[in-house]
Design a protein around this motif. Structure first.
Motif, PDB file in Angstrom:
ATOM      1  N   ALA A 193       0.798  -1.426   0.066  1.00  8.49           N
ATOM      2  CA  ALA A 193       0.080   0.047   0.033  1.00  8.49           C
ATOM      3  C   ALA A 193       0.821   1.060   0.201  1.00  8.49           C
ATOM      4  CB  ALA A 193      -0.860   0.116   1.203  1.00  8.49           C
ATOM      5  N   VAL A 194       1.882   1.243  -0.825  1.00 12.37           N
ATOM      6  CA  VAL A 194       2.826   2.365  -1.045  1.00 12.37           C
ATOM      7  C   VAL A 194       2.052   3.644  -1.497  1.00 12.37           C
ATOM      8  CG1 VAL A 194       5.042   3.376  -1.894  1.00 12.37           C
ATOM      9  CG2 VAL A 194       4.873   0.905  -1.028  1.00 12.37           C
ATOM     10  N   ARG A 195       2.162   4.887  -0.908  1.00 12.88           N
ATOM     11  CA  ARG A 195       1.440   6.037  -1.042  1.00 12.88           C
ATOM     12  C   ARG A 195       2.640   6.793  -2.220  1.00 12.88           C
ATOM     13  NH1 ARG A 195       0.368  11.093   0.572  1.00 12.88           N
ATOM     14  NH2 ARG A 195      -1.958  11.909  -0.089  1.00 12.88           N
ATOM     15  N   ARG A 196       3.576   6.935  -1.695  1.00 13.48           N
ATOM     16  CA  ARG A 196       4.561   7.929  -2.204  1.00 13.48           C
ATOM     17  C   ARG A 196       6.191   7.305  -2.181  1.00 13.48           C
ATOM     18  NH1 ARG A 196       2.591  13.369  -2.057  1.00 13.48           N
ATOM     19  NH2 ARG A 196       0.386  13.216  -2.868  1.00 13.48           N
ATOM     20  N   VAL A 197       6.886   7.559  -3.106  1.00  9.13           N
ATOM     21  CA  VAL A 197       8.363   7.260  -3.370  1.00  9.13           C
ATOM     22  C   VAL A 197       9.115   8.243  -3.343  1.00  9.13           C
ATOM     23  CG1 VAL A 197       8.118   6.516  -5.459  1.00  9.13           C
ATOM     24  CG2 VAL A 197       9.613   5.480  -3.931  1.00  9.13           C
ATOM     25  N   ALA A 198      10.480   8.205  -2.823  1.00  9.15           N
ATOM     26  CA  ALA A 198      11.298   9.422  -3.045  1.00  9.15           C
ATOM     27  C   ALA A 198      12.719   8.699  -3.170  1.00  9.15           C
ATOM     28  CB  ALA A 198      11.592  10.414  -2.131  1.00  9.15           C
TER      29      ALA A 198
END
Length: 311
Positions: A193-198
């Motif tokens: 359930a990943v929402r954002r990545v950097a």
């Protein structure tokens, strides 16, 4: 591994992590130290490898973090999402899905072709984006032409042209493999359930839908990815590069509309009103004085006889 805290967005420079939480509070973390608050309120934060940090608030106003790491400077434009590769490579999209690049020489935004919901700027000048149909694109270097990549995504982040990550609608995390020209599933021990990545030399960080924060060591070209190409690839249709709204241009100035001046501009309150009334009365009296007439003297024979009789 899991990082303490809870965020809704995360960004990475080469040496630090930045994030905002559900209360729009802003934080910075260096190394394994604690999260340190930064004044302000943002819904989206972006950082370049050189330490340049921008942010967008809930009113779509754009800000840049000063060199002191504590004060924000308001920038022109209204954006819903922003990405920073470096101080000279900043891009964003507005609520109309229009794409802009910031010109540091003119301090203005220049529109690029295309319609995106999310844009990613790499430190090497590369640009990637995702549109409303979840299609993925890369801007051809030195041009304003987009080329479509396989796969579907809702969020994208880029360290450079060889280190690009996306999350899809199912919350899965993938890294681009330039050699294989496909996306490889990345496992960081996070729930699906990943929402954002950097991504930056500082690592690969992501935020899940519950606010959980995770970090990993970056890899090049998907070398340590789990096998399996990204599913749900759309057919190779032409990218939607001409989807700019045909309505009015966006409010790139980001300046509130001017308001009417105050009724009492000198701040005199009741004294100002009294003075105004007095001045009005004096003006009325002067006007009345100008209207006074001299009475005429009645020199008729009857009137003269009456005056002699009185004496």
């Amino acid at each position: 591994f899991r990082v303490d805290g809870a965020l809704t967005d995360v960004a990475l420079s080469a040496t630090a992590a930045f994030g905002v939480n559900a209360q729009q509070q802003i934080f910075r973390r260096v190394g394994d130290g604690a999260w340190q608050p930064i004044a302000g309120a943002l819904v989206n934060v972006a950082a370049g490898a050189d330490g340049t940090v921008y942010g967008v608030n809930r009113s779509d106003e754009v800000f840049r973090l000063g060199g002191d790491g504590a004060t924000w400077t308001k920038m022109p434009g209204l954006l819903s999402q922003i990405s920073v590769g470096s101080a000279n490579h900043v891009l964003g999209v507005n609520k109309h899905h229009q794409v802009y690049r910031f010109d540091v020489m003119t301090n203005k935004w220049t529109m690029l072709p295309g319609a995106l919901t999310c844009v990613a700027a790499g430190a090497d000048g590369s640009v990637f984006g995702v549109n409303a149909a979840q299609q993925i694109f890369q801007l051809v270097a030195g041009s304003q032409q987009w080329t479509q990549l396989p796969g579907q995504a809702v969020w994208i982040a880029a360290q450079d042209a060889n280190n690009v990550y996306v999350t899809n609608a199912a919350g899965q995390l993938f890294q681009w493999s330039p050699a294989q020209r496909t996306w490889l599933h990345h496992s960081m021990g996070v729930p699906p359930a990943v929402r954002r990545v950097a991504v930056s030399p500082y690592g690969v960080w992501c935020v899940d839908t519950a606010g959980g924060i995770y970090r990993d060591t970056p890899t090049s070209g998907g070398a340590a990815m789990m096998g399996g190409a990204m599913g749900g690839m759309p057919p190779a249709t032409m990218p939607q590069t001409g989807g700019m709204p045909q309505a009015t241009m966006p409010q790139m100035g980001g300046v509130p509309a001017p308001t009417a001046p105050p009724a009492d501009p000198f701040g005199m309150g009741g004294m100002g009103a009294a003075l105004g009334n007095m001045m009005a009365g004096m003006a009325a009296a002067a006007a009345a004085a100008q209207r006074v007439t001299v009475p005429t003297i009645d020199n008729s024979d009857e009137r003269r006889a009456a005056r002699r009789a009185a004496f």
